[in-house]
Motif scaffolding. Structure first.
Motif, mmCIF file in Angstrom:
data_model
loop_
_atom_site.group_PDB
_atom_site.id
_atom_site.type_symbol
_atom_site.label_atom_id
_atom_site.label_comp_id
_atom_site.label_asym_id
_atom_site.label_seq_id
_atom_site.Cartn_x
_atom_site.Cartn_y
_atom_site.Cartn_z
ATOM 1 N N ILE A 11 -28.931 62.476 -56.348
ATOM 2 C CA ILE A 11 -27.900 61.488 -56.043
ATOM 3 C C ILE A 11 -28.543 60.203 -55.535
ATOM 4 N N GLY A 12 -29.574 60.319 -54.709
ATOM 5 C CA GLY A 12 -30.285 59.136 -54.223
ATOM 6 C C GLY A 12 -30.897 58.332 -55.357
ATOM 7 N N ILE A 13 -31.472 59.019 -56.304
ATOM 8 C CA ILE A 13 -32.074 58.347 -57.456
ATOM 9 C C ILE A 13 -30.997 57.653 -58.280
ATOM 10 N N ILE A 14 -29.859 58.317 -58.474
ATOM 11 C CA ILE A 14 -28.753 57.722 -59.228
ATOM 12 C C ILE A 14 -28.253 56.471 -58.529
ATOM 13 N N VAL A 15 -28.028 56.556 -57.219
ATOM 14 C CA VAL A 15 -27.561 55.396 -56.455
ATOM 15 C C VAL A 15 -28.562 54.259 -56.589
ATOM 16 N N SER A 16 -29.836 54.555 -56.452
ATOM 17 C CA SER A 16 -30.874 53.531 -56.562
ATOM 18 C C SER A 16 -30.849 52.855 -57.920
ATOM 19 N N SER A 17 -30.794 53.650 -58.956
ATOM 20 C CA SER A 17 -30.807 53.104 -60.308
ATOM 21 C C SER A 17 -29.603 52.225 -60.564
ATOM 22 N N ILE A 18 -28.455 52.681 -60.118
ATOM 23 C CA ILE A 18 -27.224 51.936 -60.359
ATOM 24 C C ILE A 18 -27.218 50.639 -59.570
ATOM 25 N N CYS A 19 -27.511 50.709 -58.302
ATOM 26 C CA CYS A 19 -27.421 49.517 -57.458
ATOM 27 C C CYS A 19 -28.473 48.483 -57.810
ATOM 28 N N PHE A 20 -29.682 48.897 -58.109
ATOM 29 C CA PHE A 20 -30.696 47.907 -58.426
ATOM 30 C C PHE A 20 -30.689 47.536 -59.892
ATOM 31 N N GLY A 21 -30.034 48.326 -60.709
ATOM 32 C CA GLY A 21 -29.864 47.943 -62.102
ATOM 33 C C GLY A 21 -28.860 46.812 -62.229
ATOM 34 N N ASN A 22 -28.031 46.621 -61.224
ATOM 35 C CA ASN A 22 -27.013 45.569 -61.213
ATOM 36 C C ASN A 22 -27.148 44.834 -59.884
ATOM 37 N N ASN A 23 -28.128 43.940 -59.775
ATOM 38 C CA ASN A 23 -28.474 43.308 -58.506
ATOM 39 C C ASN A 23 -27.362 42.501 -57.876
ATOM 40 N N SER A 24 -26.350 42.092 -58.639
ATOM 41 C CA SER A 24 -25.276 41.315 -58.031
ATOM 42 C C SER A 24 -24.505 42.136 -57.010
ATOM 43 N N PHE A 25 -24.607 43.451 -57.077
ATOM 44 C CA PHE A 25 -23.901 44.307 -56.135
ATOM 45 C C PHE A 25 -24.843 45.011 -55.160
ATOM 46 N N ALA A 26 -26.134 44.897 -55.375
ATOM 47 C CA ALA A 26 -27.098 45.688 -54.608
ATOM 48 C C ALA A 26 -27.066 45.406 -53.108
ATOM 49 N N GLN A 27 -26.773 44.192 -52.716
ATOM 50 C CA GLN A 27 -26.850 43.842 -51.300
ATOM 51 C C GLN A 27 -25.473 43.728 -50.642
ATOM 52 N N ASP A 28 -24.419 44.059 -51.340
ATOM 53 C CA ASP A 28 -23.071 43.880 -50.817
ATOM 54 C C ASP A 28 -22.746 44.949 -49.777
ATOM 55 N N LYS A 29 -22.635 44.549 -48.525
ATOM 56 C CA LYS A 29 -22.381 45.481 -47.426
ATOM 57 C C LYS A 29 -20.948 46.013 -47.417
ATOM 58 N N LYS A 30 -20.048 45.380 -48.153
ATOM 59 C CA LYS A 30 -18.649 45.809 -48.169
ATOM 60 C C LYS A 30 -18.407 46.975 -49.125
ATOM 61 N N GLN A 31 -19.374 47.284 -49.950
ATOM 62 C CA GLN A 31 -19.172 48.342 -50.934
ATOM 63 C C GLN A 31 -18.752 49.651 -50.288
ATOM 64 N N MET A 32 -17.947 50.387 -51.002
ATOM 65 C CA MET A 32 -17.567 51.729 -50.584
ATOM 66 C C MET A 32 -18.263 52.698 -51.531
ATOM 67 N N VAL A 33 -19.054 53.600 -50.977
ATOM 68 C CA VAL A 33 -19.783 54.582 -51.785
ATOM 69 C C VAL A 33 -19.318 55.961 -51.365
ATOM 70 N N ARG A 34 -18.954 56.755 -52.352
ATOM 71 C CA ARG A 34 -18.394 58.077 -52.077
ATOM 72 C C ARG A 34 -18.982 59.068 -53.072
ATOM 73 N N ILE A 35 -19.134 60.291 -52.611
ATOM 74 C CA ILE A 35 -19.554 61.385 -53.483
ATOM 75 C C ILE A 35 -18.427 62.408 -53.510
ATOM 76 N N ALA A 36 -17.998 62.747 -54.710
ATOM 77 C CA ALA A 36 -16.975 63.776 -54.883
ATOM 78 C C ALA A 36 -17.656 65.024 -55.436
ATOM 79 N N LYS A 37 -17.465 66.128 -54.739
ATOM 80 C CA LYS A 37 -17.988 67.418 -55.209
ATOM 81 C C LYS A 37 -16.783 68.244 -55.641
ATOM 82 N N ILE A 38 -16.780 68.647 -56.900
ATOM 83 C CA ILE A 38 -15.622 69.288 -57.512
ATOM 84 C C ILE A 38 -16.052 70.620 -58.110
#
Length: 130
Positions: A11-38
């Motif tokens: 999950i850490g690797i996925i978050v890293s790839s996603i956030c730094f793959g799209n730098n316009s959102f990488a530093q946004d402190k307002k983001q809401m990040v959630r993990i759903a386990k189903i």
């Protein structure tokens, strides 16, 4: 390495790839990040995956506030699904819950899901290669 540690690392690797793959959102402190386990009923797994895929695609394409929805299942336990959700902010998440496609998803999968655990998380560090 335990399965739990491996899941956290993944999950850490996925978050890293996603956030730094799209730098316009990488530093946004307002983001809401959630993990759903189903956990899904094994007899309904294919129907569940179809409904989930439809919802993920509609959410990302139609909602500006949905940054990422990344769904995976455990290789050894395919009925265990994990979804990484990144929203622009809490308001984007609230708006997502009111969309027709999300309501359709929830209605469709209501009897397919045997367990749902939602965990809000705060990213610590991101790094990835371009």
């Amino acid at each position: 390495m335990s399965k739990q540690k491996l899941l956290r690392l993944t999950i850490g690797i996925i978050v890293s790839s996603i956030c730094f793959g799209n730098n316009s959102f990488a530093q946004d402190k307002k983001q809401m990040v959630r993990i759903a386990k189903i956990v899904v009923d094994s007899l309904q797994l294919e129907n569940y995956k179809t409904a989930l895929k439809e919802n993920v695609e509609a959410s990302v394409s139609k909602e500006a506030g949905v940054i990422t929805l990344y769904a995976v299942y455990d290789k050894e336990k395919p009925t265990h699904v994990t979804v990484l959700e990144i929203y622009a902010d809490a308001e984007a998440y609230k708006a997502h819950l009111q969309t027709d496609h999300f309501k359709k998803y929830k209605t469709t999968v209501a009897k397919m899901v045997s367990s749902l655990e939602l965990t809000d998380v705060i990213p610590i560090a991101f790094a990835s290669k371009k």
